[in-house]
Every structure is written in structure tokens, then in C-alpha cells.
Motif scaffolding. Structure first.
Motif, PDB file in Angstrom:
ATOM      1  N   MET A 128     -40.559  -3.052  -4.222  1.00  0.00           N
ATOM      2  CA  MET A 128     -40.115  -4.318  -3.670  1.00  0.00           C
ATOM      3  C   MET A 128     -41.222  -4.975  -2.847  1.00  0.00           C
ATOM      4  O   MET A 128     -41.384  -6.181  -2.898  1.00  0.00           O
ATOM      5  N   VAL A 129     -41.958  -4.165  -2.088  1.00  0.00           N
ATOM      6  CA  VAL A 129     -43.023  -4.711  -1.247  1.00  0.00           C
ATOM      7  C   VAL A 129     -44.114  -5.335  -2.106  1.00  0.00           C
ATOM      8  O   VAL A 129     -44.630  -6.409  -1.780  1.00  0.00           O
ATOM      9  N   THR A 130     -44.448  -4.694  -3.230  1.00  0.00           N
ATOM     10  CA  THR A 130     -45.478  -5.234  -4.116  1.00  0.00           C
ATOM     11  C   THR A 130     -45.062  -6.586  -4.673  1.00  0.00           C
ATOM     12  O   THR A 130     -45.871  -7.517  -4.713  1.00  0.00           O
ATOM     13  N   ALA A 131     -43.821  -6.709  -5.088  1.00  0.00           N
ATOM     14  CA  ALA A 131     -43.320  -7.988  -5.605  1.00  0.00           C
ATOM     15  C   ALA A 131     -43.363  -9.056  -4.524  1.00  0.00           C
ATOM     16  O   ALA A 131     -43.773 -10.194  -4.782  1.00  0.00           O
ATOM     17  N   TYR A 132     -42.952  -8.689  -3.308  1.00  0.00           N
ATOM     18  CA  TYR A 132     -42.972  -9.638  -2.193  1.00  0.00           C
ATOM     19  C   TYR A 132     -44.388 -10.124  -1.932  1.00  0.00           C
ATOM     20  O   TYR A 132     -44.620 -11.336  -1.807  1.00  0.00           O
ATOM     21  N   VAL A 133     -45.336  -9.201  -1.858  1.00  0.00           N
ATOM     22  CA  VAL A 133     -46.725  -9.581  -1.577  1.00  0.00           C
ATOM     23  C   VAL A 133     -47.268 -10.459  -2.698  1.00  0.00           C
ATOM     24  O   VAL A 133     -47.875 -11.506  -2.440  1.00  0.00           O
ATOM     25  N   PHE A 134     -47.040 -10.064  -3.944  1.00  0.00           N
ATOM     26  CA  PHE A 134     -47.555 -10.831  -5.079  1.00  0.00           C
ATOM     27  C   PHE A 134     -46.989 -12.252  -5.102  1.00  0.00           C
ATOM     28  O   PHE A 134     -47.735 -13.229  -5.190  1.00  0.00           O
ATOM     29  N   VAL A 135     -45.674 -12.357  -5.030  1.00  0.00           N
ATOM     30  CA  VAL A 135     -45.031 -13.681  -5.092  1.00  0.00           C
ATOM     31  C   VAL A 135     -45.454 -14.537  -3.902  1.00  0.00           C
ATOM     32  O   VAL A 135     -45.728 -15.734  -4.051  1.00  0.00           O
ATOM     33  N   THR A 136     -45.546 -13.943  -2.732  1.00  0.00           N
ATOM     34  CA  THR A 136     -45.917 -14.704  -1.546  1.00  0.00           C
ATOM     35  C   THR A 136     -47.360 -15.191  -1.631  1.00  0.00           C
ATOM     36  O   THR A 136     -47.655 -16.337  -1.285  1.00  0.00           O
ATOM     37  N   VAL A 137     -48.261 -14.343  -2.115  1.00  0.00           N
ATOM     38  CA  VAL A 137     -49.664 -14.756  -2.264  1.00  0.00           C
ATOM     39  C   VAL A 137     -49.777 -15.888  -3.274  1.00  0.00           C
ATOM     40  O   VAL A 137     -50.484 -16.882  -3.037  1.00  0.00           O
ATOM     41  N   VAL A 138     -49.069 -15.786  -4.388  1.00  0.00           N
ATOM     42  CA  VAL A 138     -49.088 -16.863  -5.393  1.00  0.00           C
ATOM     43  C   VAL A 138     -48.526 -18.148  -4.786  1.00  0.00           C
ATOM     44  O   VAL A 138     -49.075 -19.245  -5.000  1.00  0.00           O
ATOM     45  N   THR A 139     -47.466 -18.045  -4.013  1.00  0.00           N
ATOM     46  CA  THR A 139     -46.860 -19.221  -3.374  1.00  0.00           C
ATOM     47  C   THR A 139     -47.808 -19.845  -2.360  1.00  0.00           C
ATOM     48  O   THR A 139     -47.927 -21.071  -2.282  1.00  0.00           O
ATOM     49  N   ILE A 140     -48.496 -19.010  -1.600  1.00  0.00           N
ATOM     50  CA  ILE A 140     -49.483 -19.503  -0.633  1.00  0.00           C
ATOM     51  C   ILE A 140     -50.588 -20.266  -1.367  1.00  0.00           C
ATOM     52  O   ILE A 140     -50.937 -21.396  -0.987  1.00  0.00           O
ATOM     53  N   LEU A 141     -51.148 -19.653  -2.392  1.00  0.00           N
ATOM     54  CA  LEU A 141     -52.251 -20.287  -3.126  1.00  0.00           C
ATOM     55  C   LEU A 141     -51.817 -21.591  -3.787  1.00  0.00           C
ATOM     56  O   LEU A 141     -52.547 -22.593  -3.740  1.00  0.00           O
ATOM     57  N   ALA A 142     -50.635 -21.590  -4.382  1.00  0.00           N
ATOM     58  CA  ALA A 142     -50.141 -22.800  -5.047  1.00  0.00           C
ATOM     59  C   ALA A 142     -49.937 -23.931  -4.049  1.00  0.00           C
ATOM     60  O   ALA A 142     -50.334 -25.081  -4.301  1.00  0.00           O
ATOM     61  N   ASN A 143     -49.347 -23.623  -2.897  1.00  0.00           N
ATOM     62  CA  ASN A 143     -49.099 -24.673  -1.905  1.00  0.00           C
ATOM     63  C   ASN A 143     -50.377 -25.135  -1.231  1.00  0.00           C
ATOM     64  O   ASN A 143     -50.518 -26.325  -0.933  1.00  0.00           O
ATOM     65  N   ALA A 144     -51.305 -24.226  -1.008  1.00  0.00           N
ATOM     66  CA  ALA A 144     -52.594 -24.630  -0.445  1.00  0.00           C
ATOM     67  C   ALA A 144     -53.334 -25.548  -1.415  1.00  0.00           C
ATOM     68  O   ALA A 144     -53.924 -26.552  -1.004  1.00  0.00           O
ATOM     69  N   ALA A 145     -53.275 -25.221  -2.699  1.00  0.00           N
ATOM     70  CA  ALA A 145     -53.950 -26.042  -3.706  1.00  0.00           C
ATOM     71  C   ALA A 145     -53.336 -27.436  -3.800  1.00  0.00           C
ATOM     72  O   ALA A 145     -54.054 -28.446  -3.830  1.00  0.00           O
ATOM     73  N   ILE A 146     -52.013 -27.520  -3.831  1.00  0.00           N
ATOM     74  CA  ILE A 146     -51.386 -28.837  -3.955  1.00  0.00           C
ATOM     75  C   ILE A 146     -51.525 -29.631  -2.657  1.00  0.00           C
ATOM     76  O   ILE A 146     -51.627 -30.862  -2.697  1.00  0.00           O
ATOM     77  N   ALA A 147     -51.560 -28.953  -1.517  1.00  0.00           N
ATOM     78  CA  ALA A 147     -51.809 -29.666  -0.259  1.00  0.00           C
ATOM     79  C   ALA A 147     -53.212 -30.266  -0.280  1.00  0.00           C
ATOM     80  O   ALA A 147     -53.407 -31.420   0.123  1.00  0.00           O
ATOM     81  N   GLY A 148     -54.176 -29.497  -0.779  1.00  0.00           N
ATOM     82  CA  GLY A 148     -55.540 -30.024  -0.911  1.00  0.00           C
ATOM     83  C   GLY A 148     -55.600 -31.224  -1.830  1.00  0.00           C
ATOM     84  O   GLY A 148     -56.302 -32.204  -1.553  1.00  0.00           O
TER      85      GLY A 148
END
Length: 116
Positions: free
Chosen positions: A1-21
């Protein structure tokens, strides 16, 4: 569960940082999409700031501040529900996959963050 949380959260962070840019840079596709859904150009810096703040909050959650991470994920869920609603209101369905995809990421990060 922790691996899924970290993976999904990192992808969400990167996606939102990219679209904010892209919002801050006023990328052509952002300008075209915001015009199609009748969002004024003057809102773009504010919308970008909300997305960047959500990404930063998710990062803080990964770094050990779970309340902030969950709040950030919930905020992004609300933000993207509004984006989907704006697309529906304007009847712009061709680009609905983008806010829908961001919404799915935010929901997944929220669910996994709460379950963690």
C-alpha cells in the motif's frame, strides 16, 4: 500500500507542477483551453498557484506531514471537480480527458493517503 501511495503521489506532484508551470508560462494549449471554457486569462496565475500549492502540499505529505498531504489532495480534488464542471458548462468535451485525468490522480492520492 505504501508503494502505491508514494508512486501515485509522486506522479500527481509532477503532473500538477508541470501544468502549473504551463499556466505560469501561458502555454498556447493553456490559453486555447481556458478560452474554450471561458476562463479569463487573468485567472491563469491564480489557477497555477493553486496547482503548485497542491503539489507542494502533497510533497510535504510525503515528507512526513500527513495532514498537509491529505488537505492538499482534497484541495486538488475540489479544484479539478471545478475544472470538470467548467468543461461541462461550456460543453467542451474534447479536452475533458485532461481535467478528468488530473481529478483521477488527485482522488487516488487522497484515497491512498487516507488509507495509509
Amino acid at each position: 500500500m505504501v508503494t502505491a501511495y508514494v508512486f501515485v503521489t509522486v506522479v500527481t506532484i509532477l503532473a500538477n507542477a508541470a501544468i502549473a508551470g504551463a499556466d505560469f508560462a501561458r502555454a498556447r494549449f493553456v490559453l486555447a483551453n481556458s478560452a474554450a471554457v471561458e476562463v479569463p486569462r487573468s485567472w491563469l496565475p491564480w489557477l497555477g498557484a493553486l496547482k503548485a500549492t497542491g503539489a507542494a502540499g502533497l510533497l510535504l505529505g510525503l515528507l512526513g506531514v500527513p495532514g498537509v498531504g491529505i488537505a492538499a489532495a482534497a484541495g486538488l480534488v475540489l479544484f479539478y471537480v471545478g475544472a470538470v464542471a467548467a468543461h461541462v458548462r461550456a460543453r467542451v468535451f474534447a479536452t475533458m480527458v485532461f481535467p478528468g485525468g488530473f481529478l483521477a490522480l488527485a482522488v487516488a492520492a487522497l484515497v491512498l493517503g487516507v488509507a495509509r
